[in-house]
Design a protein around this motif. Structure first.
Motif, mmCIF file in Angstrom:
data_model
loop_
_atom_site.group_PDB
_atom_site.id
_atom_site.type_symbol
_atom_site.label_atom_id
_atom_site.label_comp_id
_atom_site.label_asym_id
_atom_site.label_seq_id
_atom_site.Cartn_x
_atom_site.Cartn_y
_atom_site.Cartn_z
ATOM 1 N N ASN A 122 -10.659 2.535 3.117
ATOM 2 C CA ASN A 122 -9.613 3.789 3.954
ATOM 3 C C ASN A 122 -8.888 4.122 3.737
ATOM 4 O O ASN A 122 -7.152 5.245 3.708
ATOM 5 C CB ASN A 122 -7.886 2.697 5.131
ATOM 6 C CG ASN A 122 -8.607 1.740 5.567
ATOM 7 O OD1 ASN A 122 -8.976 1.866 6.699
ATOM 8 N ND2 ASN A 122 -8.437 0.335 5.556
ATOM 9 N N ASP A 123 -9.243 5.000 2.465
ATOM 10 C CA ASP A 123 -8.768 6.092 1.236
ATOM 11 C C ASP A 123 -7.528 5.707 1.282
ATOM 12 O O ASP A 123 -6.710 6.957 0.925
ATOM 13 C CB ASP A 123 -8.958 7.182 1.614
ATOM 14 C CG ASP A 123 -10.993 7.783 2.071
ATOM 15 O OD1 ASP A 123 -11.726 7.651 1.417
ATOM 16 O OD2 ASP A 123 -10.606 8.289 3.295
ATOM 17 N N ILE A 124 -6.678 4.369 0.616
ATOM 18 C CA ILE A 124 -5.256 4.377 0.361
ATOM 19 C C ILE A 124 -5.672 4.224 -1.358
ATOM 20 O O ILE A 124 -5.602 4.119 -2.157
ATOM 21 C CB ILE A 124 -5.230 2.826 0.717
ATOM 22 C CG1 ILE A 124 -4.955 2.402 2.000
ATOM 23 C CG2 ILE A 124 -2.979 2.392 -0.191
ATOM 24 C CD1 ILE A 124 -4.432 1.930 2.346
ATOM 25 N N VAL A 157 0.786 5.755 2.519
ATOM 26 C CA VAL A 157 0.214 5.784 3.734
ATOM 27 C C VAL A 157 0.481 6.113 5.176
ATOM 28 O O VAL A 157 1.105 6.526 5.233
ATOM 29 C CB VAL A 157 -0.393 4.489 4.250
ATOM 30 C CG1 VAL A 157 -0.706 3.381 3.172
ATOM 31 C CG2 VAL A 157 0.548 3.993 4.538
ATOM 32 N N ALA A 208 -7.679 -0.765 0.433
ATOM 33 C CA ALA A 208 -7.540 0.436 -0.120
ATOM 34 C C ALA A 208 -8.394 1.284 -0.143
ATOM 35 O O ALA A 208 -8.447 2.667 0.712
ATOM 36 C CB ALA A 208 -6.864 -0.026 -1.150
ATOM 37 N N GLN A 226 4.336 10.115 5.087
ATOM 38 C CA GLN A 226 3.770 9.042 4.872
ATOM 39 C C GLN A 226 4.962 7.942 3.884
ATOM 40 O O GLN A 226 6.216 8.591 3.513
ATOM 41 C CB GLN A 226 3.085 9.542 3.096
ATOM 42 C CG GLN A 226 1.447 9.991 3.023
ATOM 43 C CD GLN A 226 1.068 10.540 1.725
ATOM 44 O OE1 GLN A 226 2.469 11.189 0.734
ATOM 45 N NE2 GLN A 226 -0.235 10.618 2.292
ATOM 46 N N TYR A 256 1.051 -0.824 -0.066
ATOM 47 C CA TYR A 256 -0.072 0.435 -0.530
ATOM 48 C C TYR A 256 0.798 1.396 0.079
ATOM 49 O O TYR A 256 1.839 1.692 0.738
ATOM 50 C CB TYR A 256 -0.586 -0.125 1.481
ATOM 51 C CG TYR A 256 -1.687 -1.283 1.465
ATOM 52 C CD1 TYR A 256 -3.071 -1.569 0.176
ATOM 53 C CD2 TYR A 256 -1.099 -2.356 2.156
ATOM 54 C CE1 TYR A 256 -3.792 -2.524 1.245
ATOM 55 C CE2 TYR A 256 -2.559 -3.098 1.991
ATOM 56 C CZ TYR A 256 -3.165 -3.307 1.462
ATOM 57 O OH TYR A 256 -4.350 -4.653 1.721
ATOM 58 N N GLN A 269 -4.064 5.226 8.829
ATOM 59 C CA GLN A 269 -3.657 3.931 7.365
ATOM 60 C C GLN A 269 -2.830 2.477 8.385
ATOM 61 O O GLN A 269 -3.701 1.898 7.275
ATOM 62 C CB GLN A 269 -3.633 4.934 6.308
ATOM 63 C CG GLN A 269 -4.937 5.887 5.675
ATOM 64 C CD GLN A 269 -4.297 6.348 4.572
ATOM 65 O OE1 GLN A 269 -2.711 6.599 4.145
ATOM 66 N NE2 GLN A 269 -5.007 6.846 3.821
#
Length: 860
Positions: free
Chosen positions: A254-256, A65, A251, A229, A62, A69
């Motif tokens: 969790n707005d990834i 993040v 994803a 990040q 991912y 996240q």
């Protein structure tokens, strides 16, 4: 145990040789099936371990993040381990000696990442706080900058950028240069101070062309800022096909923004969408197993068929005392079960042991084959063992089914008369009168003998045909593989290539004298063009022009021309190899040239390798050349050259042009005289070297070469491809050897048994006056008939299979279909040797038999 089965066991014990041959045949069959399945599993295992060694063990990533996240990913039920990583940026390495590597590159991991990723510590320790780093040992070895453990270093860290472009440069992007030098700049974002805690080996993921030496830092999740990040890399608890949808859903929740997958590793687990490799591997293994099963069924079936023939009177007696069809049929199935009970466990162990020994052999020779640093390990899974057992049981069942049906139909009268195998009708044993006229009475009797029992005759011929087809197919495949690799390596007949800049070759000439160089060739190259008349087009070019609808200029097509100038010694050696008269090239004013008339190249449109001619021309033809300045797009006449020789020979380091291109080779002074003022801007200098120790020579070159020269070592790549050929050859020829052993064992068994059953017949012939010489002549002709008939079937089938392989390889390589005449001759000789040996072995056992005893012989 019932009486039928007891009698079956006694029959097996009394016919020890036949039983042993059958058991050996089944063991080899089972061992091959087990070896193939183990090979497939082991191959996936090494690819999995290699992927982990190169890139670490992880499944999902991912990107970008934040701390919140990260908590969501950590709390996900599918997550077993969480690795945090980030690219910290670049910093100038003050005092670096290598112009192309002026930076340090900071790569950060959390504690889990430092454990899971392939980071090898040389000395000291890995960082454990955000102000600590471990530095690559290459900084001291290559760059000449020495850092001691405990040193504090202050670095201005930032991003590599090119003015006017938004793309951020990374480790896969070499140092950006233009005509006026370096075109990129380092945009500094922060200044940080670190303590050096250790020294690491150069990471496997760092390309050789990277501009920055790797420096490992530490990510402390507890001290991360809200705006900071990183990348979250997940090792899953269970790897299954649903991981793709699950990761994308996580994803999204969790707005990834971005989620990626380690597709290279996942494909070896069998859970990737792009599954071509796995499909290809198991398709190949399936085909091989299919061939093994077909061959094994035909061979094992023959063994049981002979057993039923020998036990015909025995089965007839059982029938006369009340044995049912089912009991007689079950006796053959029981025989198969006994053979299987002994053979299958032994075959499984033999297969595992054989593949282990093969891996041991390969591991000792194939360092770095296919780019693999890991060693082959024998991996045996419960599923592969069960699959091998199941396939083996099915093979034995199929092999016994037809003989079992035949056994159930034997009646007492047929058994006493023994009419079920031997056919004596005139039509059945009829032979051509030509046979007796040409070869004599003995040949006619031998041919009639074969026709009397066609089943045993066909079984032997089938065994021979299987051996012929398998050997020729595998050897043809391997030969084609070698030819394909040679075509893909065309022009790569050197170990090291050094690129110069411009037409000045003085620096390159000095490098030709470094340690280990055994041969060298210095080239100067120009890119030119020439208008060629339509009547000189080869067929491939005509097809290309027609298909792509390319317009011609007054019936002429503009060829691109690779114009090469060779140093004096290299040109002298090349002219001799090309069969050209060296005197014709001695005067630069004559502008005589050697043109490569036969070319080999990979067609970019089809992806196929093609062999064809470059131009229809003869010695003495002139070619008018043109030089084009691509910066200004202006063209000017370059001059004419006269074709002094046409050849299919290629100088060291030169790969031939494609259709619509020409390779023209002249002495160095001819090129320099024609180039004139274009020597600096239009000429590229290159040095090609062969070495007794390419790795040591490369190191010597790197120490001696100026920074504006590029050194490329092709030796390693060539070694990998050659080792790949050896790797495949070991398995393919091992496979054909095992199949051939089964076939040969079956041939000896069939012929030997057949001869034993014919003792009465031989005694009768001798009693009627057949001399030992005539008897041997009859046996020799029988051997010839076996061999000729096997070749009449085997060779056409083999040629058909070879053509199919040629067509299959034609998907990548395109060249004419040629029969392997040496292999064909070898097979013809081998077949007659095998048959003759089997016949001589069998006759040797009965040659001293008494005629009276032979006439009394019963087939029991």
């Amino acid at each position: 145990m019932n009486i039928i089965n007891k009698l079956t066991l006694r029959s097996l014990k009394e016919n020890k040789k036949r039983t042993l041959v059958t058991i050996i045949g089944v063991i080899i069959s089972v061992s091959m099936i087990m070896a193939v399945s183990t090979l497939g599993v082991s191959f996936l295992d090494i690819m999995k371990r290699q992927s982990i060694a190169d890139n670490g063990e992880w499944h999902v990533q991912y990107s970008n993040v934040n701390a919140g996240q990260i908590d969501a990913i950590t709390g996900d039920g599918a997550t077993e381990k969480l690795i945090l990583s980030s690219n910290g940026g670049y910093a100038k390495l003050e005092g670096a000696k290598v112009d192309e590597r002026p930076y340090l590159f900071l790569k950060k991991y959390n504690e889990e990442g430092l454990k899971e990723f392939p980071i090898e510590l040389v000395e000291g320790k890995l960082p454990s706080s955000k102000n600590e780093v471990a530095i690559s040992e290459q900084v001291a070895k290559d760059a000449g900058v020495q850092f001691e453990i405990g040193d504090e270093i202050t670095l201005d860290i930032g991003k590599r950028e090119i003015e006017g472009e938004e793309i951020e440069l990374g480790q896969n992007d070499p140092l950006q240069r233009g005509e006026n030098g370096v075109t990129e700049e380092l945009k500094v974002d922060s200044t940080e101070t670190f303590t050096v805690t250790g020294v690491i080996k150069r990471p496997s993921w760092e390309p050789s062309w990277s501009p920055g030496y790797t420096m490992i830092g530490y990510i402390d999740k507890g001290s991360m800022k809200d705006s900071e990040q990183v990348n979250a890399i997940v090792i899953l608890d269970k790897v299954k096909a649903s991981l793709f949808d699950h990761a994308k859903q996580l994803a999204e929740e969790n707005d990834i923004e971005k989620v990626g997958f380690n597709n290279e590793l996942l494909r070896y687990y069998g859970v990737t969408d792009d599954d071509n490799l796995r499909f290809t591997l198991f398709s190949l293994l399936g085909i091989i197993m299919g061939v093994i099963i077909v061959g094994s069924v035909s061979l094992i079936y023959n063994a049981f068929a002979i057993s039923v023939s020998e036990r015909a009177r025995h089965l007839g007696m059982l029938s006369s005392v009340g044995a049912t069809k089912k009991q007689k049929r079950d006796s053959v199935f029981f025989e198969g079960a006994v053979i299987g009970a002994v053979s299958i466990p032994a075959g499984l162990l033999a297969g595992i042991g054989g593949i282990s020994a093969t891996f041991w052999f390969i591991n000792s020779y194939l360092d770095g084959a296919m780019g693999i640093s890991e060693k082959l390990q024998t991996v045996v899974t419960a599923s592969s063992v069960l699959l091998s057992c199941l396939i083996s049981v099915v093979t034995i069942f199929i092999s016994t089914y037809m003989p079992a049906r035949k056994a159930s139909k034997i009646s007492a009268i047929d058994a006493i008369r023994q009419t079920q195998d031997v056919k004596l009708s005139g039509k059945t044993v009829k032979t051509s009168k030509l046979v007796r006229k040409v070869f004599g009475l003995e040949a006619e009797i031998g041919l009639k003998n074969l026709k009397r029992n066609k089943k045993r005759y066909y079984a032997t011929v089938i065994s021979l045909v299987v051996s012929i087809v398998l050997f020729l197919s595998v050897s043809f495949f391997t030969d084609n593989l070698k030819k394909s690799v040679m075509m893909s390596q065309d022009g790569v007949d050197y170990d090291i290539q050094v690129y110069g800049k411009g037409g000045d070759s003085a620096e390159l000439e000095d490098l030709a004298r470094v340690e280990g160089v055994t041969d060298q060739s210095l080239h100067k190259t120009m890119q030119l063009s020439s208008l060629i008349d339509k009547k000189q087009f080869p067929e491939e070019l005509e097809d290309m022009i027609e298909q792509e609808n390319i317009p011609l200029e007054n019936g002429r097509y503009q060829y691109y021309v690779n114009f090469y100038g060779l140093d004096e010694q290299s040109f002298k050696e090349y002219a001799a190899k090309a069969g050209a008269d060296l005197e014709a090239f001695s005067d630069p004013e004559q502008r005589a040239a050697i043109v490569i008339g036969e070319i080999s190249y990979r067609n970019p449109a089809t992806g196929k390798f093609v062999e064809t001619s470059s131009i229809k021309a003869v010695r003495g033809d002139e070619l008018e050349l043109t030089f084009t300045d691509f910066d200004t797009n202006k063209s000017e006449p370059f001059g004419k050259v006269t074709i002094g020789a046409l050849t299919d020979q290629v100088p060291m380091g030169i790969g031939t042009a494609m259709a619509g291109g020409l390779d023209i080779i002249v002495p160095m002074d001819t090129l320099e005289a024609m180039a004139g003022s274009l020597m600096e801007s239009g000429v590229q200098s290159q040095l090609f070297l062969e070495s007794s120790d390419p790795m040591k020579t490369q190191k010597a070159l790197e120490e001696a070469a100026p920074s504006n020269l590029y050194i490329y070592n092709v030796y390693e790549r060539r070694q990998q491809e050659e080792q790949m050929i050896l790797f495949l050859s070991v398995f393919t020829y091992g496979f054909i050897t095992l199949i051939s052993l089964v076939s040969i064992a079956n041939i000896f068994n069939t012929i030997s048994t057949g001869i034993s059953l014919r003792k009465r017949e031989f005694a009768m012939l001798k009693s009627m006056g057949m001399t030992p010489k005539g008897f041997n002549k009859m046996i020799n002709y029988e051997s010839i008939f076996y061999g000729v008939n096997a070749l009449l079937f085997g060779l056409p089938i083999s040629i058909g299979v070879m053509y199919l392989i040629h067509r299959a390889v034609g998907g990548t390589f395109e060249y004419g279909f040629e029969l392997p005449w040496f292999d064909l001759l070898f097979v013809i000789i081998a077949i007659f040797i095998i048959v003759s040996s089997a016949m001589l072995y069998s006759i040797g056992k009965i040659k001293n038999e008494n005629i009276i005893e032979g006439l009394k012989q019963e087939n029991m």
